[in-house]
Design an enzyme around this catalytic site. Structure first.
Site, PDB file in Angstrom:
ATOM      1  N   ARG A 121      13.546  39.743 -51.084  1.00 45.71           N
ATOM      2  CA  ARG A 121      12.080  39.316 -51.019  1.00 45.71           C
ATOM      3  C   ARG A 121      11.717  39.873 -49.466  1.00 45.71           C
ATOM      4  NH1 ARG A 121       9.774  35.386 -48.089  1.00 45.71           N
ATOM      5  NH2 ARG A 121      11.830  34.289 -47.550  1.00 45.71           N
ATOM      6  N   GLU A 147      10.352  28.598 -55.004  1.00 43.82           N
ATOM      7  CA  GLU A 147      11.434  29.055 -54.721  1.00 43.82           C
ATOM      8  C   GLU A 147      12.436  28.513 -55.859  1.00 43.82           C
ATOM      9  OE1 GLU A 147      13.098  28.568 -50.640  1.00 43.82           O
ATOM     10  OE2 GLU A 147      14.825  29.388 -51.332  1.00 43.82           O
ATOM     11  N   HIS A 180      18.603  36.169 -43.664  1.00 43.86           N
ATOM     12  CA  HIS A 180      17.389  36.668 -42.788  1.00 43.86           C
ATOM     13  C   HIS A 180      18.089  37.193 -41.641  1.00 43.86           C
ATOM     14  CE1 HIS A 180      14.022  36.261 -40.199  1.00 43.86           C
ATOM     15  NE2 HIS A 180      13.385  35.762 -41.048  1.00 43.86           N
ATOM     16  N   LEU A 240      15.643  29.402 -37.840  1.00 46.27           N
ATOM     17  CA  LEU A 240      14.913  30.370 -38.093  1.00 46.27           C
ATOM     18  C   LEU A 240      14.171  30.947 -36.928  1.00 46.27           C
ATOM     19  CD1 LEU A 240      13.723  32.667 -40.211  1.00 46.27           C
ATOM     20  CD2 LEU A 240      11.918  30.828 -40.677  1.00 46.27           C
ATOM     21  N   HIS A 268      18.943  32.216 -46.060  1.00 48.31           N
ATOM     22  CA  HIS A 268      17.604  31.862 -45.559  1.00 48.31           C
ATOM     23  C   HIS A 268      16.837  31.525 -47.011  1.00 48.31           C
ATOM     24  CE1 HIS A 268      13.605  31.579 -43.886  1.00 48.31           C
ATOM     25  NE2 HIS A 268      13.098  32.641 -44.549  1.00 48.31           N
ATOM     26  N   GLU A 310      10.468  36.372 -38.466  1.00 46.33           N
ATOM     27  CA  GLU A 310      10.193  37.767 -38.613  1.00 46.33           C
ATOM     28  C   GLU A 310       8.816  38.336 -37.812  1.00 46.33           C
ATOM     29  OE1 GLU A 310      11.411  39.844 -42.130  1.00 46.33           O
ATOM     30  OE2 GLU A 310       9.757  40.900 -42.458  1.00 46.33           O
ATOM     31  N   SER A 322       6.946  34.837 -49.770  1.00 44.22           N
ATOM     32  CA  SER A 322       7.372  33.503 -50.357  1.00 44.22           C
ATOM     33  C   SER A 322       6.083  32.658 -50.480  1.00 44.22           C
ATOM     34  CB  SER A 322       8.535  33.061 -49.685  1.00 44.22           C
ATOM     35  OG  SER A 322       8.251  32.760 -48.366  1.00 44.22           O
ATOM     36  N   LEU A 323       5.521  32.373 -49.553  1.00 43.64           N
ATOM     37  CA  LEU A 323       4.047  31.857 -49.400  1.00 43.64           C
ATOM     38  C   LEU A 323       3.536  32.053 -50.439  1.00 43.64           C
ATOM     39  CD1 LEU A 323       3.325  30.811 -45.587  1.00 43.64           C
ATOM     40  CD2 LEU A 323       4.681  29.782 -47.246  1.00 43.64           C
ATOM     41  N   ALA A 340       6.704  18.703 -54.030  1.00 47.84           N
ATOM     42  CA  ALA A 340       5.332  18.652 -53.385  1.00 47.84           C
ATOM     43  C   ALA A 340       5.122  19.423 -52.232  1.00 47.84           C
ATOM     44  CB  ALA A 340       4.879  17.187 -52.861  1.00 47.84           C
ATOM     45  N   GLY A 341       5.889  20.615 -52.309  1.00 46.24           N
ATOM     46  CA  GLY A 341       5.592  22.015 -51.408  1.00 46.24           C
ATOM     47  C   GLY A 341       4.508  22.368 -51.811  1.00 46.24           C
ATOM     48  N   PHE A 401       4.663  43.225 -40.768  1.00 44.41           N
ATOM     49  CA  PHE A 401       5.706  42.384 -41.146  1.00 44.41           C
ATOM     50  C   PHE A 401       6.759  43.402 -41.875  1.00 44.41           C
ATOM     51  CE2 PHE A 401       7.125  37.872 -42.145  1.00 44.41           C
ATOM     52  CZ  PHE A 401       6.450  37.292 -41.161  1.00 44.41           C
ATOM     53  N   ASP A 443      18.015  21.327 -56.544  1.00 41.81           N
ATOM     54  CA  ASP A 443      17.636  19.995 -57.643  1.00 41.81           C
ATOM     55  C   ASP A 443      17.194  20.647 -58.788  1.00 41.81           C
ATOM     56  OD1 ASP A 443      18.177  18.867 -55.155  1.00 41.81           O
ATOM     57  OD2 ASP A 443      16.923  17.230 -55.392  1.00 41.81           O
ATOM     58  N   ALA A 467       4.072  25.252 -53.740  1.00 41.88           N
ATOM     59  CA  ALA A 467       3.911  25.353 -55.195  1.00 41.88           C
ATOM     60  C   ALA A 467       3.303  24.287 -55.959  1.00 41.88           C
ATOM     61  CB  ALA A 467       5.346  26.142 -55.806  1.00 41.88           C
ATOM     62  N   GLY A 468       4.278  23.158 -55.717  1.00 40.79           N
ATOM     63  CA  GLY A 468       3.909  22.035 -56.163  1.00 40.79           C
ATOM     64  C   GLY A 468       2.408  21.446 -56.013  1.00 40.79           C
ATOM     65  N   GLN A 513      19.060  35.751 -49.881  1.00 37.31           N
ATOM     66  CA  GLN A 513      18.475  36.377 -48.969  1.00 37.31           C
ATOM     67  C   GLN A 513      19.270  36.095 -47.393  1.00 37.31           C
ATOM     68  OE1 GLN A 513      14.276  36.447 -47.322  1.00 37.31           O
ATOM     69  NE2 GLN A 513      14.868  38.581 -47.979  1.00 37.31           N
ATOM     70  N   ARG A 550      14.508  42.863 -45.190  1.00 36.56           N
ATOM     71  CA  ARG A 550      15.438  41.969 -44.568  1.00 36.56           C
ATOM     72  C   ARG A 550      17.121  42.142 -44.761  1.00 36.56           C
ATOM     73  NH1 ARG A 550      12.037  36.362 -45.169  1.00 36.56           N
ATOM     74  NH2 ARG A 550      10.739  36.655 -43.532  1.00 36.56           N
TER      75      ARG A 550
END
Lengths: 564, 376
Positions: A377, A366, A231, A241, A342, A244, A382-383, A11-12, A113, A210, A14-15, A229, A275
């Protein structure tokens, strides 16, 4: 038995995006996560999200930058989709409440960026991931009547029927330890990366691969697993972290001589090269004796060149991290950083709709490999990846559900998992501790499968991982209870991590060239003639991973020399 | 490396036993976090210690606990600082308060915290028409609501909310800060109805007792109580919402009494809160009824010497120049065209906002052989 059209694991960003998209399409939806959704690791994403929202920008420019960033290993059809749909997605996020930073005109502000040919990164201070994740969770609360949430449920298996279709999952309610089988027309894996295979890592403790391991065990191929990757700016102290965004705002990297060494490696983009390039440059400086700190293993990140007010407003979180975790006031003095693990570009192989080769099984974020990141990447992509392909897989899975009968997941998998839990609990104290094995895995991977790699080291890593896999079978756990037994979950996660680690190592051994994040000191050149292809790792019923190749999709941009 | 003793509050619901204290000795550098200490104890000696955690960097909000009685994040509290705060050097770690304990340091946030968040309609209700591109809004407003959006939902403020201790139905600091996140957002269409809802709720914005505990507890600078006060000011001054709980009138009476007398005139406060904000307030029927209803409390206050009959009849006296100084403060603030709200998230202190003095930057720039001063 609970049954859903679309069942989402993780449930990040993407979920949650997948859940909202599937519900919008009218599907019955549930989302399940081993932690409360707002604890998901998307929360730690800092810098921003890329999208060509500036009228002077063009999504093709974004796409080209992404292709180049990927060292031409990214699939260009998928990259085109991601970059073309990006502006609309950012506007959607703005409409549902994300407090994107504004310019003086009140429009969404953009910051520079790495690897980007113009300012293209929308942001909320340096808590963009948190801002996005919490807004999506607001939407989950808004649509609580149409999206069921299973918070703090730990998936132990995917259920595959006799036709090889994914028809549900087995999951453990962490609160009472009971296993439950769920039926679903489609399952979307959105459970994140595998950073915990490495130590140190910027990744949270929950990032234990998982979903990657579950899909692999169910027979799905993994792709680009060798692409890990590092970072360029992680805190030397503990691997946290440092966004960037700091370099995007103008911060410098300095070696022990006080030189901005990036001019040697990337004269045009300097600190804002992609990166892999910056991390390699830093590591080269360190290896050649120009590192800083007591062991010469760090690099200075000098944020004092950024106006202080801007730092306090736009880089607030790293001001805190510097103060709280390194005792450094970044507005007044440089902070010691080093390259650190990272992100994993690889993952479960999917098409542009998030579908894996197993019917009914999707993956996004991810955990997946579409592949939009290829060998490396770009920051703030990624977001975007999580949201675009989260949405697309949610929509596609919902469409697939229409007119399809609800399958009934067999209880065999649950019985197997019950036996597995009982077996873990009954192990004698003679076994190694889970924490010890995990520690050895992390340090091994970080030593041999890092910025620079070579055959002998990778073979050593493989031997160690195989030994650890054996040892993990008898790893002892203290907790014998059922309520919030984190010890048992740790043992299962260890198995997931070792599965991922082996896939990473065998793919890194296989790719005998240097491309993106994979730099082989024994094969230092990129070799398009032989290696412009993806490496797929699958189980194929065997204990040891099976390797095969798939072609890279090229639409408009032919591979060329990569210079920043 | 240094040795620290962690005294952990343990509870296993399956054992049928009461909670107990469990001591572990750990070895870590002093500036490492209490969470790292807990994880070391878990890894090396007892894997059954229950604690939620994930990011280790104070962004996921999982590891809210009480350390030496203070709520906060375990990953955000240094071992040396925690040990120094305790009388015997032992670091006690307990589950957060105001929420039921599930196991060891794990509390049921769904039962309390998330219910309250859901209570405040926690999503943007869009102003229409929704533009094709982004809403054009002032830069400052987005930075301002980002302060409250920076809440990581760790529950530290809920843990030690004094109001919630006596009124478990209080909407509470985290949820009200979340409410401000929408009331302060120019893209939201329902500012007034949100404020009316939270003013009229007897457990809403006027239930807060202004104790500052939540500001102290918050690891992210959200300052929930400040946001609650902003909700009150916006409800009362901008939307003129006069609630049936008399919260708004009570606050107004407070302000007027201090302005007129330099100090609070306690005996006038209640009647004015109920009858209206003037000396005649006490003659309003509503005030009469309330005074009768409050007689037991008044009697108690008299018996305990909190109020004397003379004190009740006459306001406190302060020197003339002090009274003038207090009134000058009112004049300055009330003559402003706009309310100035403190937003520590963006503004920091004045000193912090000074331009970088050139010499400081030069002095801090690293040079070969100058690393020692900057590494720990």
């Amino acid at each position: 038995m609970p049954a859903y059209d679309v069942l989402i694991i993780g449930a990040g960003l993407a979920g949650q995006r997948a859940a909202l998209a599937a519900a919008q399409k009218g599907a019955s939806v549930a989302i399940m996560s081993k932690v409360h959704p707002v604890r998901s690791h998307s929360v730690a994403a800092a810098g921003g999200i890329n999208a060509a929202v500036n009228p002077a920008d063009d999504w093709r420019s974004h796409a080209y930058d992404t292709v180049k960033g990927s060292d031409f290993l990214g699939d260009q059809d998928a990259i085109e989709i991601m970059c073309r749909e990006a502006p609309l997605e950012v506007m959607h996020l703005e409409h549902i409440g994300v407090t994107f930073h504004r310019n003086e005109k009140g429009e969404i502000d953009l910051r520079a960026f790495g690897g980007a040919s113009m300012k293209r990164t929308a942001y909320v201070a340096d808590i963009t991931g948190q801002a996005l994740l919490h807004v999506l969770y607001e939407q989950m609360m808004k649509f609580h009547e149409v999206i069921d949430r299973y918070e703090e449920w730990f998936v132990t298996s995917l259920v595959i029927d006799d036709n090889g279709h994914c028809v549900g999952v087995v999951s453990r309610d962490i609160r009472d330890g009971k296993l439950q089988t769920f039926s679903a027309k489609s399952v979307i894996l959105a459970s994140g990366g595998a950073g915990q295979c490495f130590k140190p890592t910027t990744n949270a403790l929950i990032c234990t691969g998982d979903g990657i391991a579950q899909a692999y065990k169910a027979g799905a191929p993994l792709m680009d697993m060798e692409m890990i990757q590092y970072h360029p700016t992680t805190l030397a102290e503990n691997g946290f972290l440092i966004t960037e965004g700091a370099r995007g705002e103008g911060a410098h990297l300095l070696n022990s001589k006080g030189e901005r060494f990036m001019e040697k490696y990337a004269p045009n983009k300097m600190e804002l090269a992609s990166r892999d390039v910056v991390s390699r440059a830093e590591q080269t400086e360190i290896l050649e004796g120009r590192g800083v700190g007591p062991e010469g293993s760090g690099i200075w990140l000098d944020i004092t060149v950024v106006p202080k007010r801007r730092t306090l407003e736009a880089l607030r979180e790293i001001v805190n991290i510097g103060k709280d975790f390194a005792g450094v006031d970044i507005t007044r003095e440089p902070i010691m950083i080093q390259p650190g693990m990272h992100y994993i570009m690889g993952g479960v192989k999917t098409d542009v709709n998030g579908a894996t080769p197993i019917p009914g099984l999707y993956a996004a974020g991810e955990v997946a490999c579409v592949s939009v990141h290829g060998g490396n990447r770009l920051g703030a992509n990624s977001l975007l990846d999580t949201l675009i392909f989260g949405r697309r897989s949610g929509e596609h899975a919902a469409e697939r559900a229409v007119g399809m009968p609800m399958p009934t997941a067999s209880l065999d998998a649950q019985r197997r998992d019950e036996e597995q839990t009982a077996e873990i609990l009954s192990r004698p104290k003679t076994g190694r501790r889970v924490s010890e094995i995990k520690e050895e895995l992390g340090t091994t991977m970080n030593r041999y499968v890092a910025v620079f790699r070579e055959e002998a080291g990778l073979q050593t890593a493989h031997e160690i991982v195989r030994r650890l896999k054996e040892e993990a079978k008898t790893a002892y756990v203290d907790d014998k209870g059922t309520v919030f037994n984190q010890d048992v979950l740790g043992a299962i996660e260890l198995d997931y991590m070792l599965t991922c680690a082996e896939a990473i190592v065998v793919a890194a051994i296989e790719r005998k060239e240097s491309r993106g994040a994979q730099f082989r000191t024994d094969y230092p050149e990129r070799n398009d003639a032989e290696w412009l292809k993806h490496i797929d790792v699958s189980r194929n019923g065997a204990e040891t991973p099976h390797l095969s190749y798939s072609p890279v999709t090229i639409t408009q941009w032919q591979p060329e020399e990569r210079k920043y | 490396m240094a040795e620290f003793t962690l005294k952990i509050r343990r509870y296993d619901p399956q054992s049928g036993e009461a909670p107990y204290w469990d001591e572990h000795t750990i070895e870590l550098e002093p500036h490492r976090s209490v969470l790292e200490g807990l994880l070391q104890a878990k890894a090396k000696t007892d894997g059954s210690i229950g604690v939620r955690c994930s990011c280790r960097a104070a962004i996921c909000g999982s590891c809210g606990v009480r350390i030496n009685g203070q709520p906060g994040l375990a990953c955000h509290t240094h071992l040396d600082a925690a040990a120094a705060r305790s009388e015997d050097g032992v670091i006690t770690v307990e589950p957060m308060g105001n929420m039921p304990v599930i196991r060891d340091l794990i509390v049921d946030m769904d039962a309390v915290h998330w219910k309250k968040i859901q209570r405040v309609t926690p999503w943007l209700i869009n102003k229409t028409p929704i533009p094709e591109r982004e809403y054009i809004v002032p830069r400052e407003s987005m930075v301002d609501v980002t302060q409250t959006a920076a809440c990581i939902q760790c529950g530290a403020c809920v843990s030690d909310c004094l109001t919630m201790e006596v009124d478990p139905l209080f909407v509470g600091p985290a949820a009200l800060a979340k409410a401000y996140r929408f009331v302060g957002d120019p893209r939201d269409a329902e500012h007034e109805s949100r404020l009316k809802d939270l003013s009229e709720d007897p457990h809403g914005i006027y239930d807060c007792t202004h104790c500052f505990k939540c500001i102290e507890a918050c690891p992210k600078g959200v300052a929930p109580m400040n946001q609650i006060m902003r909700l009150r000011r916006i409800a009362g001054s901008d939307h003129h919402i006069v609630d049936r709980n008399n919260g708004h009138r009570h606050e107004a009476a407070f302000g007027t009494l201090v302005k007129d007398h330099g100090l609070l005139w306690e005996a006038e406060l209640l009647p004015r809160s109920y009858g209206g904000d003037s000396w005649f307030g006490k003659f309003a029927p509503a005030a009469g009824l309330e005074l009768v209803a409050s007689l037991p409390a008044i009697t108690k206050a008299l018996l305990r010497g909190k109020v004397t009959p003379m004190g009740a009849l006459k306001p406190h006296k302060i020197p003339k120049e002090d009274l003038a100084a207090v009134q000058r403060i009112y004049d300055v603030i009330e003559s402003r065209d706009e309310r100035i709200e403190l937003n520590l998230y963006i503004t920091g202190t004045d000193a912090e906002n000074a331009e970088n003095p050139v010499e400081t930057v030069a002095a801090a720039a690293p040079s070969a052989g100058d690393e020692e001063g900057l590494t720990r």
